[in-house]
Design a protein around this motif. Sequence first.
Motif, PDB file in Angstrom:
ATOM      1  N   ASP A 195      -1.860  -6.022  13.356  1.00 47.57           N
ATOM      2  CA  ASP A 195      -1.041  -4.888  13.812  1.00 47.57           C
ATOM      3  C   ASP A 195      -1.140  -3.715  12.850  1.00 47.57           C
ATOM      4  O   ASP A 195      -0.141  -3.125  12.426  1.00 47.57           O
ATOM      5  N   LEU A 196      -2.382  -3.357  12.503  1.00 47.78           N
ATOM      6  CA  LEU A 196      -2.627  -2.258  11.579  1.00 47.78           C
ATOM      7  C   LEU A 196      -2.201  -0.925  12.182  1.00 47.78           C
ATOM      8  O   LEU A 196      -2.564  -0.589  13.305  1.00 47.78           O
ATOM      9  N   LYS A 197      -1.432  -0.158  11.387  1.00 48.22           N
ATOM     10  CA  LYS A 197      -0.944   1.145  11.834  1.00 48.22           C
ATOM     11  C   LYS A 197      -1.461   2.300  10.986  1.00 48.22           C
ATOM     12  O   LYS A 197      -1.686   3.397  11.484  1.00 48.22           O
ATOM     13  N   VAL A 198      -1.607   2.055   9.663  1.00 46.84           N
ATOM     14  CA  VAL A 198      -1.976   3.134   8.741  1.00 46.84           C
ATOM     15  C   VAL A 198      -3.015   2.646   7.740  1.00 46.84           C
ATOM     16  O   VAL A 198      -2.939   1.519   7.253  1.00 46.84           O
ATOM     17  N   VAL A 199      -3.990   3.514   7.427  1.00 44.58           N
ATOM     18  CA  VAL A 199      -4.961   3.260   6.366  1.00 44.58           C
ATOM     19  C   VAL A 199      -4.804   4.345   5.314  1.00 44.58           C
ATOM     20  O   VAL A 199      -4.823   5.538   5.641  1.00 44.58           O
ATOM     21  N   CYS A 200      -4.628   3.958   4.059  1.00 48.52           N
ATOM     22  CA  CYS A 200      -4.556   4.899   2.936  1.00 48.52           C
ATOM     23  C   CYS A 200      -5.821   4.739   2.090  1.00 48.52           C
ATOM     24  O   CYS A 200      -6.073   3.660   1.555  1.00 48.52           O
ATOM     25  N   ASP A 201      -6.584   5.806   1.981  1.00 49.14           N
ATOM     26  CA  ASP A 201      -7.859   5.792   1.271  1.00 49.14           C
ATOM     27  C   ASP A 201      -7.696   6.483  -0.076  1.00 49.14           C
ATOM     28  O   ASP A 201      -7.384   7.672  -0.140  1.00 49.14           O
ATOM     29  N   PHE A 202      -7.921   5.744  -1.163  1.00 49.54           N
ATOM     30  CA  PHE A 202      -7.759   6.276  -2.512  1.00 49.54           C
ATOM     31  C   PHE A 202      -9.035   6.919  -3.058  1.00 49.54           C
ATOM     32  O   PHE A 202      -9.043   7.408  -4.180  1.00 49.54           O
ATOM     33  N   ARG A 203     -10.114   6.907  -2.308  1.00 36.75           N
ATOM     34  CA  ARG A 203     -11.395   7.404  -2.796  1.00 36.75           C
ATOM     35  C   ARG A 203     -11.431   8.937  -2.883  1.00 36.75           C
ATOM     36  O   ARG A 203     -10.591   9.627  -2.314  1.00 36.75           O
ATOM     37  N   SER A 204     -12.437   9.426  -3.576  1.00 39.01           N
ATOM     38  CA  SER A 204     -12.611  10.879  -3.693  1.00 39.01           C
ATOM     39  C   SER A 204     -13.175  11.445  -2.395  1.00 39.01           C
ATOM     40  O   SER A 204     -13.692  10.708  -1.546  1.00 39.01           O
ATOM     41  N   THR A 205     -13.092  12.766  -2.265  1.00 33.86           N
ATOM     42  CA  THR A 205     -13.648  13.440  -1.083  1.00 33.86           C
ATOM     43  C   THR A 205     -15.139  13.156  -0.957  1.00 33.86           C
ATOM     44  O   THR A 205     -15.652  12.906   0.138  1.00 33.86           O
ATOM     45  N   GLY A 206     -15.842  13.161  -2.084  1.00 36.43           N
ATOM     46  CA  GLY A 206     -17.278  12.884  -2.094  1.00 36.43           C
ATOM     47  C   GLY A 206     -17.601  11.478  -1.639  1.00 36.43           C
ATOM     48  O   GLY A 206     -18.556  11.261  -0.880  1.00 36.43           O
ATOM     49  N   GLU A 207     -16.826  10.513  -2.113  1.00 32.94           N
ATOM     50  CA  GLU A 207     -17.046   9.123  -1.704  1.00 32.94           C
ATOM     51  C   GLU A 207     -16.849   8.951  -0.204  1.00 32.94           C
ATOM     52  O   GLU A 207     -17.602   8.233   0.468  1.00 32.94           O
ATOM     53  N   ILE A 208     -15.835   9.611   0.318  1.00 28.78           N
ATOM     54  CA  ILE A 208     -15.540   9.499   1.749  1.00 28.78           C
ATOM     55  C   ILE A 208     -16.646  10.142   2.577  1.00 28.78           C
ATOM     56  O   ILE A 208     -17.058   9.589   3.609  1.00 28.78           O
ATOM     57  N   LYS A 229     -13.470  15.677  -7.348  1.00 25.85           N
ATOM     58  CA  LYS A 229     -13.767  15.505  -5.919  1.00 25.85           C
ATOM     59  C   LYS A 229     -15.050  14.721  -5.668  1.00 25.85           C
ATOM     60  O   LYS A 229     -15.260  14.202  -4.568  1.00 25.85           O
ATOM     61  N   ASN A 230     -15.904  14.642  -6.681  1.00 24.73           N
ATOM     62  CA  ASN A 230     -17.150  13.881  -6.541  1.00 24.73           C
ATOM     63  C   ASN A 230     -17.151  12.603  -7.371  1.00 24.73           C
ATOM     64  O   ASN A 230     -18.215  12.050  -7.672  1.00 24.73           O
ATOM     65  N   PHE A 231     -15.969  12.151  -7.739  1.00 26.76           N
ATOM     66  CA  PHE A 231     -15.861  10.899  -8.487  1.00 26.76           C
ATOM     67  C   PHE A 231     -16.531   9.773  -7.690  1.00 26.76           C
ATOM     68  O   PHE A 231     -16.310   9.625  -6.492  1.00 26.76           O
ATOM     69  N   GLY A 232     -17.377   8.985  -8.363  1.00 32.87           N
ATOM     70  CA  GLY A 232     -18.013   7.844  -7.714  1.00 32.87           C
ATOM     71  C   GLY A 232     -19.251   8.168  -6.897  1.00 32.87           C
ATOM     72  O   GLY A 232     -19.835   7.285  -6.275  1.00 32.87           O
ATOM     73  N   VAL A 233     -19.655   9.449  -6.901  1.00 30.08           N
ATOM     74  CA  VAL A 233     -20.831   9.843  -6.123  1.00 30.08           C
ATOM     75  C   VAL A 233     -22.008  10.055  -7.081  1.00 30.08           C
ATOM     76  O   VAL A 233     -21.965  10.933  -7.951  1.00 30.08           O
ATOM     77  N   HIS A 234     -23.057   9.238  -6.931  1.00 35.54           N
ATOM     78  CA  HIS A 234     -24.214   9.343  -7.813  1.00 35.54           C
ATOM     79  C   HIS A 234     -25.349   8.467  -7.278  1.00 35.54           C
ATOM     80  O   HIS A 234     -25.123   7.542  -6.511  1.00 35.54           O
ATOM     81  N   THR A 235     -26.558   8.795  -7.708  1.00 34.82           N
ATOM     82  CA  THR A 235     -27.685   7.910  -7.430  1.00 34.82           C
ATOM     83  C   THR A 235     -27.652   6.776  -8.450  1.00 34.82           C
ATOM     84  O   THR A 235     -26.915   6.855  -9.454  1.00 34.82           O
ATOM     85  N   THR A 236     -28.444   5.753  -8.232  1.00 32.98           N
ATOM     86  CA  THR A 236     -28.479   4.627  -9.179  1.00 32.98           C
ATOM     87  C   THR A 236     -28.942   5.092 -10.550  1.00 32.98           C
ATOM     88  O   THR A 236     -28.404   4.669 -11.574  1.00 32.98           O
TER      89      THR A 236
END
Length: 291
Positions: A88-101, A123-130
């Motif tokens: 019965d999922l109603k809401v999703v809260c996403d903690f990721r950065s805009t870039g990750e999303i 805003k680009n936290f977590g966004v990178h190439t290997t």
Amino acid sequence: MNGHHFIRITLLGVSCLSWGLLQPTAVKASAQKIYGTPIHLTGTVNTHDLGGIVTKNGWHIKPNRLIRSDALTHLTKTDRWKLTKNVDLKVVCDFRSTGEIKTAKDTRISGVNYRHDSVMANKNFGVHTTRQYANQLANKQPNNMQLFYQKMVTSSHSIKAYRSFMNQLLKQKHGALLYHCTYGKDRTGIATMLILACLGVSKQTIMKNYLASNHDLQNTVHKEYQQLKRVTHNKRALANFKRSKTAKAAYLNAVYHAIDQRYGSMRHYQKTALRLSNSDIQKLRTMYLTK
């Protein structure tokens, strides 16, 4: 073999079989008090219902209300059905950065409301190439994760995100709320710690619950480690990768230390940083706990 001997062996076999069948149920019930209930989805690896976790005074978190997870990018049709019909999922809260999303959007589920509460200011936290990630890791200090965890509970941006999240919990009268970051370990781990602390769960249980991500993320981390080794042999980078992808007691202890040092106690942190009054805490317990 005489008849009596055969009957004795048969009864013994039935007893052993019964014990074997009953044991997992007993272990599961015991584990549920600490870890909640795993939700088995094809598109995620670290999704858990907090339902069943026991507080210090013996209350239980209600099932199908609070769900922690890794990103929902690869949800299948069956996964979406499970989350809406079974949970019965109603809401999703996403903690990721805009870039990750932007890089890996959540798979949308019809009838579910989506919120974005980025815990990190970048805003680009977590966004990178290997290769970019390898270079970043090569320049990090061994205590980087402790500092990162402390930042999540002391920086104004992170506090604002978690405060917004807690306010959403206070509004969530019916159905389940699922919250996540990328792996469901760090930003989600802090959110879980804050929720469980508000609900009166012991620090020991909170720690065990947090460390459980290591089991669920084991295969994912191994695959990413092998990918990283294809682009770098830098020992410091590889060591920092393992530190960053592992849940360690030292990381959560660093959070408790920062809260105690800056705010005096977890309760004072709840009151001044998250702005949760005594009535708010009581409301959360009424909403999410049961005897």
